[in-house]
Design an enzyme around this catalytic site. Structure first.
Site, short mmCIF file in Angstrom:
data_model
loop_
_atom_site.label_atom_id
_atom_site.label_comp_id
_atom_site.label_asym_id
_atom_site.label_seq_id
_atom_site.Cartn_x
_atom_site.Cartn_y
_atom_site.Cartn_z
N SER A 1 0.83 -1.21 0.00
CA SER A 1 0.00 0.00 0.00
C SER A 1 0.86 1.26 0.00
O SER A 1 0.52 2.25 -0.65
CB SER A 1 -0.98 -0.01 1.18
OG SER A 1 -0.30 0.12 2.40
N ASN A 2 1.99 1.23 0.71
CA ASN A 2 2.88 2.40 0.67
C ASN A 2 3.52 2.57 -0.70
O ASN A 2 3.59 3.67 -1.23
CB ASN A 2 3.98 2.28 1.74
CG ASN A 2 3.48 2.68 3.11
OD1 ASN A 2 3.35 3.86 3.42
ND2 ASN A 2 3.17 1.70 3.92
N HIS B 1 9.00 2.89 9.60
CA HIS B 1 8.70 1.94 10.68
C HIS B 1 7.39 2.36 11.34
O HIS B 1 7.20 3.55 11.64
CB HIS B 1 9.85 1.95 11.70
CG HIS B 1 9.67 0.92 12.76
ND1 HIS B 1 9.95 -0.42 12.55
CD2 HIS B 1 9.21 1.01 14.03
CE1 HIS B 1 9.67 -1.10 13.66
NE2 HIS B 1 9.23 -0.26 14.57
N ASN C 1 13.89 4.04 5.38
CA ASN C 1 12.90 3.03 5.78
C ASN C 1 11.77 3.71 6.52
O ASN C 1 11.95 4.78 7.11
CB ASN C 1 13.56 1.99 6.69
CG ASN C 1 12.60 0.91 7.16
OD1 ASN C 1 11.80 0.40 6.37
ND2 ASN C 1 12.65 0.58 8.44
N ASP D 1 16.36 -0.83 12.15
CA ASP D 1 15.62 0.32 12.71
C ASP D 1 16.49 1.27 13.52
O ASP D 1 16.07 1.79 14.56
CB ASP D 1 14.47 -0.18 13.62
CG ASP D 1 13.52 -1.10 12.86
OD1 ASP D 1 13.30 -0.89 11.66
OD2 ASP D 1 12.99 -2.03 13.49
N LEU E 1 11.66 -6.80 4.79
CA LEU E 1 12.09 -7.31 6.09
C LEU E 1 13.55 -7.78 6.15
O LEU E 1 14.09 -7.93 7.23
CB LEU E 1 11.17 -8.46 6.52
CG LEU E 1 9.70 -8.07 6.70
CD1 LEU E 1 8.89 -9.27 7.20
CD2 LEU E 1 9.55 -6.89 7.66
C1 GRF Z 1 4.21 -0.58 6.83
O1 GRF Z 1 3.41 -0.52 7.96
C2 GRF Z 1 5.62 -0.12 7.14
O2 GRF Z 1 5.70 0.73 8.23
C3 GRF Z 1 6.34 -1.39 7.47
O3 GRF Z 1 5.75 -2.37 6.65
C4 GRF Z 1 4.41 -2.00 6.35
C5 GRF Z 1 4.20 -2.17 4.88
O4 GRF Z 1 2.85 -2.06 4.54
N1 GRF Z 1 7.76 -1.22 7.32
P1 GRF Z 1 2.43 -2.01 3.01
O5 GRF Z 1 2.95 -3.26 2.34
O6 GRF Z 1 3.03 -0.78 2.42
O7 GRF Z 1 0.94 -1.97 3.01
#
Ligand code: GRF
Length: 205
Positions: free
Chosen positions: A28-29, A119, A117, A160, A100
């Site tokens: 989604s990001n 978090h 990154n 992190d 990850l």
């Molecule tokens: C996000 O919550 C980000 O903070 C973390 O992984 C998640 C990824 O979500 N590092 P998406 O795949 O972008 O929905």
């Protein structure tokens, strides 16, 4: 008479910065970042790197016409880190969004303060190895925190840990479940991550 300065005005177009997104989840990001920069004059997403065949982010990238590179652990962590392909995409900024694996030293050396990154908590709390996804939100709720939020930071050789670029908070409600808190955090991420990336790129132009 011609003004000499007008003869030497540069005519080249402004440089287009290429963003490579590393993502292995729903994406989604990544989706928000791709959309945001599809309207930009100075940057675009030129590659999505993913370590999970079948991850949601792959179809998101493909629909948007962004090439996807599927990577394997051995070469990424112990080989060249796929640096040739990442360079080939003209990458000037690497953006982790739900990735990850630890970023290998080869890439950190090649892109100093050029890997960031996001978090889903307020670092340095609730970060480090194993702190991802629902584990983060469960820990925040179990600790009785009144607020959580997001942290965008530079990536170094520890999980992190790099310098913090941006943080913003949101309340944790008595009625929250890990899912409801995750949704609130995701909204913050979608709003701020593209803007922070844009600011970073503009600063470094
Ligand atoms: C996000 O919550 C980000 O903070 C973390 O992984 C998640 C990824 O979500 N590092 P998406 O795949 O972008 O929905």
């Amino acid at each position: 008479m011609t003004d000499a300065s007008s003869l030497f005005r540069p005519t080249t177009a402004p440089k287009l910065e290429n963003i490579t997104i590393f993502a292995s989840g729903a994406g989604s990001n990544a989706s928000r970042i791709i959309d945001y920069f599809s309207n930009s004059q100075h940057a675009r997403v030129s590659l999505v790197v993913c370590n999970k065949p079948g991850a949601g982010v792959i179809s998101i990238a493909e629909k948007a016409g962004v090439p996807v590179l599927i990577i394997e652990k051995e070469r990424f962590l112990k080989g060249d880190g796929y640096l040739p392909e990442i360079r080939e995409a003209g990458t000037s900024l690497v953006v982790l969004a739900g990735f990850l694996w630890k970023v290998p030293q080869t890439l950190i050396n090649a892109y100093p303060r050029r890997i960031i990154n996001i978090h889903p908590a307020l670092l340095p709390k609730f970060g480090g190895r194993g702190m991802y996804g629902q584990y983060v939100h469960e820990s925040v709720l179990n600790a009785g925190e009144m607020e959580s939020g997001i942290t965008i930071h530079f990536v170094d050789e520890h999980y992190d840990n790099g310098d913090i670029i941006f943080q913003t908070a949101c309340p944790v409600l008595d009625t929250d479940s890990p899912e409801s808190l995750a949704n609130r955090i995701h909204q913050l991420e979608h709003l701020h991550y593209p803007l922070v990336i844009d600011d970073l790129l503009k600063e470094q132009l």
